[in-house]
Design a protein around this motif. Structure first.
Motif, PDB file in Angstrom:
ATOM      1  N   MET A   1       0.835  -1.203   0.000  1.00  0.00           N
ATOM      2  CA  MET A   1       0.000   0.000   0.000  1.00  0.00           C
ATOM      3  C   MET A   1       0.871   1.255   0.000  1.00  0.00           C
ATOM      4  O   MET A   1       0.528   2.257  -0.611  1.00  0.00           O
ATOM      5  N   LYS A   2       2.009   1.208   0.688  1.00  0.00           N
ATOM      6  CA  LYS A   2       2.896   2.366   0.685  1.00  0.00           C
ATOM      7  C   LYS A   2       3.430   2.637  -0.713  1.00  0.00           C
ATOM      8  O   LYS A   2       3.613   3.783  -1.114  1.00  0.00           O
ATOM      9  N   SER A   3       3.697   1.562  -1.480  1.00  0.00           N
ATOM     10  CA  SER A   3       4.187   1.733  -2.846  1.00  0.00           C
ATOM     11  C   SER A   3       3.127   2.382  -3.722  1.00  0.00           C
ATOM     12  O   SER A   3       3.424   3.222  -4.561  1.00  0.00           O
ATOM     13  N   VAL A   4       1.869   1.983  -3.535  1.00  0.00           N
ATOM     14  CA  VAL A   4       0.776   2.609  -4.281  1.00  0.00           C
ATOM     15  C   VAL A   4       0.711   4.093  -3.974  1.00  0.00           C
ATOM     16  O   VAL A   4       0.552   4.930  -4.863  1.00  0.00           O
ATOM     17  N   LEU A   5       0.846   4.445  -2.697  1.00  0.00           N
ATOM     18  CA  LEU A   5       0.796   5.846  -2.283  1.00  0.00           C
ATOM     19  C   LEU A   5       1.934   6.635  -2.900  1.00  0.00           C
ATOM     20  O   LEU A   5       1.758   7.770  -3.347  1.00  0.00           O
ATOM     21  N   LEU A   6       3.117   6.043  -2.962  1.00  0.00           N
ATOM     22  CA  LEU A   6       4.265   6.743  -3.543  1.00  0.00           C
ATOM     23  C   LEU A   6       4.065   6.988  -5.027  1.00  0.00           C
ATOM     24  O   LEU A   6       4.345   8.079  -5.530  1.00  0.00           O
ATOM     25  N   ILE A   7       3.572   5.984  -5.759  1.00  0.00           N
ATOM     26  CA  ILE A   7       3.341   6.155  -7.193  1.00  0.00           C
ATOM     27  C   ILE A   7       2.337   7.269  -7.447  1.00  0.00           C
ATOM     28  O   ILE A   7       2.543   8.145  -8.290  1.00  0.00           O
ATOM     29  N   ALA A   8       1.222   7.252  -6.700  1.00  0.00           N
ATOM     30  CA  ALA A   8       0.203   8.290  -6.874  1.00  0.00           C
ATOM     31  C   ALA A   8       0.759   9.662  -6.549  1.00  0.00           C
ATOM     32  O   ALA A   8       0.469  10.652  -7.219  1.00  0.00           O
ATOM     33  N   LEU A   9       1.584   9.740  -5.502  1.00  0.00           N
ATOM     34  CA  LEU A   9       2.167  11.014  -5.106  1.00  0.00           C
ATOM     35  C   LEU A   9       3.119  11.536  -6.173  1.00  0.00           C
ATOM     36  O   LEU A   9       3.132  12.716  -6.508  1.00  0.00           O
ATOM     37  N   ILE A  10       3.930  10.650  -6.737  1.00  0.00           N
ATOM     38  CA  ILE A  10       4.864  11.044  -7.792  1.00  0.00           C
ATOM     39  C   ILE A  10       4.102  11.564  -9.003  1.00  0.00           C
ATOM     40  O   ILE A  10       4.447  12.589  -9.593  1.00  0.00           O
ATOM     41  N   LEU A  11       3.031  10.872  -9.372  1.00  0.00           N
ATOM     42  CA  LEU A  11       2.228  11.317 -10.513  1.00  0.00           C
ATOM     43  C   LEU A  11       1.606  12.673 -10.255  1.00  0.00           C
ATOM     44  O   LEU A  11       1.578  13.541 -11.119  1.00  0.00           O
ATOM     45  N   ALA A  12       1.115  12.856  -9.029  1.00  0.00           N
ATOM     46  CA  ALA A  12       0.405  14.084  -8.714  1.00  0.00           C
ATOM     47  C   ALA A  12       1.318  15.283  -8.620  1.00  0.00           C
ATOM     48  O   ALA A  12       1.000  16.357  -9.116  1.00  0.00           O
ATOM     49  N   LEU A  13       2.479  15.128  -7.978  1.00  0.00           N
ATOM     50  CA  LEU A  13       3.349  16.265  -7.714  1.00  0.00           C
ATOM     51  C   LEU A  13       4.445  16.449  -8.759  1.00  0.00           C
ATOM     52  O   LEU A  13       4.696  17.546  -9.225  1.00  0.00           O
ATOM     53  N   SER A 160      15.851  21.548  -4.499  1.00  0.00           N
ATOM     54  CA  SER A 160      14.554  21.176  -5.078  1.00  0.00           C
ATOM     55  C   SER A 160      14.014  19.883  -4.483  1.00  0.00           C
ATOM     56  O   SER A 160      13.257  19.153  -5.117  1.00  0.00           O
ATOM     57  N   GLN A 161      14.437  19.598  -3.242  1.00  0.00           N
ATOM     58  CA  GLN A 161      13.917  18.407  -2.579  1.00  0.00           C
ATOM     59  C   GLN A 161      12.454  18.612  -2.228  1.00  0.00           C
ATOM     60  O   GLN A 161      12.055  19.648  -1.716  1.00  0.00           O
ATOM     61  N   LEU A 162      11.653  17.619  -2.525  1.00  0.00           N
ATOM     62  CA  LEU A 162      10.207  17.711  -2.350  1.00  0.00           C
ATOM     63  C   LEU A 162       9.812  17.303  -0.947  1.00  0.00           C
ATOM     64  O   LEU A 162      10.246  16.271  -0.438  1.00  0.00           O
ATOM     65  N   ARG A 163       8.975  18.132  -0.305  1.00  0.00           N
ATOM     66  CA  ARG A 163       8.415  17.801   1.005  1.00  0.00           C
ATOM     67  C   ARG A 163       6.910  18.020   0.964  1.00  0.00           C
ATOM     68  O   ARG A 163       6.439  19.048   0.481  1.00  0.00           O
ATOM     69  N   GLN A 219      -1.743  10.508   9.189  1.00  0.00           N
ATOM     70  CA  GLN A 219      -1.160   9.229   8.795  1.00  0.00           C
ATOM     71  C   GLN A 219      -0.335   9.339   7.511  1.00  0.00           C
ATOM     72  O   GLN A 219       0.754   8.774   7.417  1.00  0.00           O
ATOM     73  N   ALA A 220      -0.885  10.026   6.499  1.00  0.00           N
ATOM     74  CA  ALA A 220      -0.296   9.988   5.162  1.00  0.00           C
ATOM     75  C   ALA A 220       0.892  10.914   4.988  1.00  0.00           C
ATOM     76  O   ALA A 220       1.854  10.564   4.293  1.00  0.00           O
ATOM     77  N   THR A 221       0.866  12.105   5.598  1.00  0.00           N
ATOM     78  CA  THR A 221       1.937  13.074   5.372  1.00  0.00           C
ATOM     79  C   THR A 221       3.306  12.539   5.776  1.00  0.00           C
ATOM     80  O   THR A 221       4.252  12.597   4.978  1.00  0.00           O
ATOM     81  N   PRO A 222       3.494  12.008   6.982  1.00  0.00           N
ATOM     82  CA  PRO A 222       4.823  11.466   7.321  1.00  0.00           C
ATOM     83  C   PRO A 222       5.200  10.264   6.461  1.00  0.00           C
ATOM     84  O   PRO A 222       6.386  10.092   6.143  1.00  0.00           O
ATOM     85  N   ILE A 223       4.212   9.440   6.067  1.00  0.00           N
ATOM     86  CA  ILE A 223       4.521   8.293   5.207  1.00  0.00           C
ATOM     87  C   ILE A 223       5.019   8.774   3.851  1.00  0.00           C
ATOM     88  O   ILE A 223       6.005   8.257   3.311  1.00  0.00           O
ATOM     89  N   CYS A 224       4.346   9.791   3.288  1.00  0.00           N
ATOM     90  CA  CYS A 224       4.758  10.335   1.992  1.00  0.00           C
ATOM     91  C   CYS A 224       6.188  10.867   2.043  1.00  0.00           C
ATOM     92  O   CYS A 224       7.008  10.568   1.167  1.00  0.00           O
ATOM     93  N   ASN A 225       6.502  11.651   3.062  1.00  0.00           N
ATOM     94  CA  ASN A 225       7.842  12.222   3.166  1.00  0.00           C
ATOM     95  C   ASN A 225       8.895  11.154   3.403  1.00  0.00           C
ATOM     96  O   ASN A 225      10.022  11.246   2.911  1.00  0.00           O
ATOM     97  N   ASP A 226       8.515  10.103   4.128  1.00  0.00           N
ATOM     98  CA  ASP A 226       9.438   8.999   4.345  1.00  0.00           C
ATOM     99  C   ASP A 226       9.713   8.268   3.037  1.00  0.00           C
ATOM    100  O   ASP A 226      10.850   7.883   2.744  1.00  0.00           O
ATOM    101  N   LEU A 227       8.682   8.073   2.219  1.00  0.00           N
ATOM    102  CA  LEU A 227       8.839   7.384   0.945  1.00  0.00           C
ATOM    103  C   LEU A 227       9.605   8.231  -0.072  1.00  0.00           C
ATOM    104  O   LEU A 227      10.381   7.708  -0.865  1.00  0.00           O
ATOM    105  N   ILE A 228       9.378   9.534  -0.058  1.00  0.00           N
ATOM    106  CA  ILE A 228      10.118  10.425  -0.959  1.00  0.00           C
ATOM    107  C   ILE A 228      11.592  10.430  -0.610  1.00  0.00           C
ATOM    108  O   ILE A 228      12.467  10.415  -1.485  1.00  0.00           O
TER     109      ILE A 228
END
Length: 244
Positions: A1-13, A160-163, A219-228
């Protein structure tokens, strides 16, 4: 599920930042918004076919042979087991809003799912002053499920590091359909119990959108930054333009 979130985040941002990709986008005669839409249409294929490189199984439909859950809340406790579970509809989303505000570093989105539904066989063993055991087939659906929200982010001045600053998601549902067998041995009572479930789920979702948004953000914000991690904007653009 974390991988799905990372892919969606990369596409979105990643695909929304025009500054570093303006020239190639212009050369290919594609707007930023079209790139985003293409990305999410490609993500539909990830749900349908999975992505072994990211460890993502097929999720449309998602199938589960058997799973059990122990629960305890006040006087109620028990075990719920499901078998031959099939979840459908995650790939049938309609993109209603896909908007980038680069001045405020904000990405807005809205999706509508005609029906996200589950079919399964269940076995419930519950104690609440007296023991109750139920089993049978079940169908449960969230119809016209609407997901809208916003992702706010920032970029480092030099790297240009993304947060990700916050992830706000506001769900609502148009209709809930519950067809669970054997809640009662009497057909009319069984239908009434399903109606109670339908009303309870509808009110729980539609009357608690702010609570859900706050919980998802926590829940999602720290997970996203950890995955990035240490990825910069250029790294994310490279993932997109590299076809991964």
């Amino acid at each position: 599920m974390k991988s799905v979130l990372l892919i969606a985040l990369i596409l979105a941002l990643g695909s929304c930042q025009g500054a570093e990709v303006a020239e190639p986008l212009s050369a290919q005669d594609r707007s930023i918004s079209s790139v985003i839409l293409e990305g999410f249409e490609a993500f539909r294929g990830v749900l349908q076919n999975g992505s072994p490189d990211y460890g993502i199984p097929v999720m449309a439909p998602m199938k589960m042979a058997k799973r059990s859950l122990d629960f305890s809340s006040g006087e109620f406790s028990g075990t719920l087991a499901v078998e031959d579970l099939v979840l459908q509809g995650l790939d049938q989303y309609e993109i209603l809003v896909m908007k980038m505000d680069m001045i405020r570093s904000r990405f807005q989105f809205e999706f509508n799912f005609p029906s996200v539904n589950v079919t399964t066989q269940y076995d419930l063993d519950m104690g609440s002053g007296y023991r109750m055991k139920r089993s049978g087939g079940a169908f449960f659906a969230l119809e016209n499920l609407n997901i809208q929200g916003r992702i706010s982010y920032s970029l480092g001045v030099f790297t240009s590091q993304l947060r990700v600053k916050d992830v706000l998601v506001y769900p609502s549902v148009g209709n809930v359909k519950s067809e669970i067998e054997n809640l009662s041995k009497y057909r009319i009572f069984n239908r009434k119990l399903n109606e109670v479930i339908e009303e309870f789920v509808t009110l729980t979702i539609n009357d608690n959108t702010d609570f859900v948004a706050s919980w998802v953000d926590e829940q999602a914000t720290p997970i996203c930054n950890d995955l990035i991690g240490d990825r910069t904007l250029s790294d994310i653009i490279g993932i997109i333009t590299g076809g991964n």
